[in-house]
Design a protein around this motif. Structure first.
Motif, short mmCIF file in Angstrom:
data_model
loop_
_atom_site.label_atom_id
_atom_site.label_comp_id
_atom_site.label_asym_id
_atom_site.label_seq_id
_atom_site.Cartn_x
_atom_site.Cartn_y
_atom_site.Cartn_z
N MET A 67 28.27 47.26 83.38
CA MET A 67 29.25 46.21 83.60
C MET A 67 30.59 46.87 83.39
O MET A 67 31.80 46.49 84.07
N ALA A 68 30.97 47.94 82.65
CA ALA A 68 32.10 48.55 82.42
C ALA A 68 32.45 49.22 83.59
O ALA A 68 33.93 49.61 83.67
N GLU A 69 31.88 49.61 84.39
CA GLU A 69 32.51 50.47 85.40
C GLU A 69 31.80 49.84 86.96
O GLU A 69 31.99 50.68 87.70
N ALA A 70 31.25 48.59 86.69
CA ALA A 70 30.84 48.10 88.01
C ALA A 70 31.86 48.23 89.04
O ALA A 70 32.82 47.82 89.52
N ILE A 96 28.09 39.06 82.73
CA ILE A 96 28.40 39.28 81.48
C ILE A 96 27.73 38.44 80.25
O ILE A 96 27.25 38.54 79.48
N ASP A 97 27.76 36.97 80.88
CA ASP A 97 27.00 36.13 80.05
C ASP A 97 25.44 36.33 80.06
O ASP A 97 25.05 36.28 78.75
N LEU A 157 20.95 38.01 76.60
CA LEU A 157 19.93 38.84 76.45
C LEU A 157 20.02 39.37 75.18
O LEU A 157 18.95 39.50 74.61
N GLU A 158 21.08 39.88 74.58
CA GLU A 158 21.15 40.69 73.51
C GLU A 158 21.11 39.60 72.30
O GLU A 158 20.00 39.91 71.35
N TRP A 159 21.92 38.57 72.38
CA TRP A 159 21.89 37.51 71.11
C TRP A 159 20.82 36.64 71.04
O TRP A 159 20.25 36.20 70.00
#
Lengths: 175, 358, 158
Positions: B233-236, B326-327, B332-334
């Motif tokens: 996502m940082a460089e999408a 992003i959501d 997925l992480e939390w």
């Protein structure tokens, strides 16, 4: 002056110069980055003393945690890219005075303390640190550890409560 | 039979005998630096070509096939192009931070090389807190991304940097917890100790289901930490042109690019060390003949083989899965990885106390 | 209940991801599936897909006859005025005037290969060809006249 001393002075210079730049920089993001370098310099000093665990914890907590948090809050602030206004002369004077007082206090302690030169002790074993942290005997840290855990848990719960969406109005309550 | 450790030891003794301890230390430092930089250059060339070939074959294409035999020299041509390109600094950028950020990212990657054991008794720095050191230093890498994104003075870069920051800070948790699973089982943070604890079988075989789950979570989390698809996502490209390195060109871009691949290599090296036994050869129970044959393969080959296996796995992810929003990423992480890895850590601890692993 | 959906979510997620990886892994190991055409190396053996469209052509038979009645259905169907039909009036042997095409003007530079003209044609006079090497040095050479000189409409086509 051997290599060891040279490395010490380099690390100390990194920590102090970037600390000074962090205070004097008028761009807030740059100040945060210089603060980061200052903290890395301190971590480097711990590595230099071969207290690897404290150095790693310094990096994890201050560099990876707190500085990133500071940078995030700068990103989320309005007009963060602009130069900070110059402070009034009186305020600058007071700040310099306060800093000088603090410095003098530390210097006094350092000069008065009778440092004993010890032979290089081996860095504490990780297992020893772990058992100490969880120990319940005389030098154990189990109780402070648990107290801090409860504090952090309370903080977490508080964050969740603040972040919760506001409860919906009852149907027909407000017309 | 010669090995890396013998060469290093002989060199060390020869230097101490001939040039005195201070100069010997300086020369050894320079040599280690040259070795790491050479490794970086080789990795950059090999991994970029590997990525392009793997992606091509997975997408039913041919991939680079013009420069050199079967396109093997393609990455040399790319490097040459990047070297002669102008390193442009945009007008509104913060010059100092803009130019410093790529170097910071590569410095962090170099620091991470220090505690990795590349072969039997062959390691730059045998630090007693190896694994903790790695997770501490790798948390600095997010700063270089934030710095680059901010200094570019470009909204795409800033959004990319913010996303990357949120992503790395959250995925560090589950990566750390899955690393701790192995630390609990091995009972040490020291990398050679962890490798020696796997002499009678790698943890992924010895550790039953908890280690398998930890391995899967580790791979997912490090894929996110290195900003690779499906977590890029940082460089999408399709949303942010190139995220935090939109404004970079020439060698400065190349440094970011290199740092990304080197970071992939490093996390795979850590994964191989923790779960696949580092440089330990594959031994199966009491098959004496088989174990003897496996011992003849040099330990460095074992280690690099395992690393490239994991790198291939991560590339496979990249070219199979669509990018997450992003959501979805934070969900997925939390909601999934973190609770699972916590329960998993508890299971592993019970297993370690009970001594139920092999 | 919550736990059941949670575990089900994880299960379906992992299985669908593995399905995707199986597909890409299949392509990775089966290089025969590669569809890249190495043009112009394989210019002689180029294998174009059936639905590839290169340009509009008008079919002529051996007697130099075509099937175009000049009804301008294609001209009307074209979304960006690629086709311009110039008609003339032939005198039939019976002395009647009959509408026929003089020039079927086709602007290749405007054409998007949308195939609408071919679908609109009531007599099947035009079709899409697969030639694609259209580069020329002058733009005016892209304006083509599709009916061959001296050609006329086939008998019986109305």
């Amino acid at each position: 002056m051997n290599g060891n001393t040279i490395i010490f002075y380099m690390l100390a210079a990194l920590a102090m110069v970037s600390g000074l730049l962090a205070v004097t920089s008028r761009q807030i993001f740059r100040a945060a980055v210089f603060l980061l370098f200052s903290l890395i310099g301190v971590a480097g000093l711990y590595f230099w003393m071969e207290y690897n665990f404290i150095a790693a914890v310094q990096i994890v907590v201050y560099v990876g945690g707190i500085t990133v948090l500071i940078i995030f809050s700068i990103f989320l602030t309005q007009q963060a890219g602009e130069l900070l206004p110059k402070q009034k002369a009186g305020r600058q004077l007071m700040a310099a005075l306060a800093a000088f007082c603090g410095f003098a206090l530390v210097l006094l302690q350092v000069l008065q303390h009778n440092f004993k030169i010890t032979v290089q002790q081996p860095a504490p074993d990780m297992t020893a640190i772990g058992t100490q942290m969880m120990g319940i005997d005389e030098w154990g840290y189990a109780l402070p550890f648990e107290v801090i855990s409860i504090l952090l848990l309370a903080a977490l719960v508080g964050c969740i409560v603040i972040a919760l969406p506001a409860p919906k109005e009852e149907a027909g309550a407000g017309i | 039979m010669w090995s890396f450790s013998d060469i290093a030891n002989n060199l060390h003794q020869w230097l101490y005998a001939n040039v005195g301890s201070t100069w010997a230390t300086v020369i050894e430092m320079v040599l280690a630096g040259i070795a790491v930089i050479t490794l970086f250059a080789v990795l950059g060339l090999v991994l970029v070509l590997m990525e392009r070939k793997v992606s091509a074959w997975m997408q039913i294409r041919l991939g680079p096939n013009r420069v050199g035999p079967k396109g093997m020299l393609q990455s040399f041509a790319d490097t040459l192009k990047l070297m002669v390109k102008e390193g442009f600094t945009p007008g509104g950028a913060d010059k100092f931070l803009f130019n410093f950020a790529p170097y910071l990212s590569i410095i962090v990657a170099m620091l991470l090389m220090a505690p990795i054991a590349f072969a039997k008794n062959f390691q730059l720095w045998n630090i007693n807190i190896g694994v903790l050191y790695i997770s501490a230093i790798s948390s600095i890498s997010v700063i270089s991304i934030l710095m680059a994104g901010w200094a570019s003075n470009n909204k795409y870069s800033l959004v990319g940097a913010m996303r990357s920051g949120a992503q790395i800070v959250s995925y560090e948790l589950s990566a750390g917890l899955s690393v701790i699973t192995i630390v609990v089982l091995a009972g040490s943070l020291n990398i050679p100790d962890i490798i020696h604890s796997q002499a009678n079988g790698w943890w992924i075989f010895k550790g039953h289901i908890p280690v398998l789950i930890a391995f899967v979570i580790f791979i997912i989390a490090v894929t996110a930490e290195t900003n690779r698809a499906p977590f890029d996502m940082a460089e999408a490209e399709s949303e942010l042109t190139a995220g935090f390195h939109t404004e970079y060109s020439g060698m400065k871009f190349a440094l970011f690019f290199l740092a990304e691949y080197v970071n992939v290599f490093i996390v795979c090296a850590i994964g191989a060390t923790l779960f696949l036994g580092g440089w330990m050869p594959l031994h199966i129970g009491s098959w004496e003949g088989f174990n003897r044959v496996m011992d003849y393969i040099p330990s460095s080959l074992w280690f690099f083989g395992k690393i490239f296996l994991l790198i291939f796995l991560i590339m496979w992810f990249r070219w199979s899965f669509p990018r997450l929003r992003i959501d979805q990423l934070l969900n997925l992480e939390w909601k999934y990885l973190l609770p699972i890895s916590m329960i998993n850590l508890l299971l592993a601890t019970v297993m370690a106390i009970g001594g139920w692993h092999f | 209940m919550f736990l059941k959906t949670y575990i089900k979510d994880i299960y379906t997620g992992v299985t669908s991801l593995l399905k995707g990886m199986r597909r890409t892994g299949y392509y990775f190991t089966h290089h025969k599936e590669i569809i890249t055409q190495q043009y112009p190396d394989n210019r002689a053996t180029l294998n174009l897909p059936e639905r590839f469209k290169g340009e509009v052509v008008m079919t002529h038979d051996t007697n130099n006859e075509h099937a175009c009645t000049g009804c301008t259905a294609c001209e009307l169907a074209c979304p960006n005025a690629t086709i311009k039909i110039i008609t003339k009036f032939d005198i039939t042997p019976e002395g009647k005037k009959k509408k026929a095409i003089d020039k079927f003007v086709y602007h290749l530079e405007l054409c998007t290969m949308c195939n609408l003209c071919v679908e609109a044609c009531p007599t099947g006079a035009i079709k899409m060809d697969q030639t694609f090497e259209h580069s020329v040095f002058d733009r005016s050479r892209l304006t083509k006249i599709l009916n061959q000189p001296g050609s006329k409409i086939r008998e019986g086509v109305e």
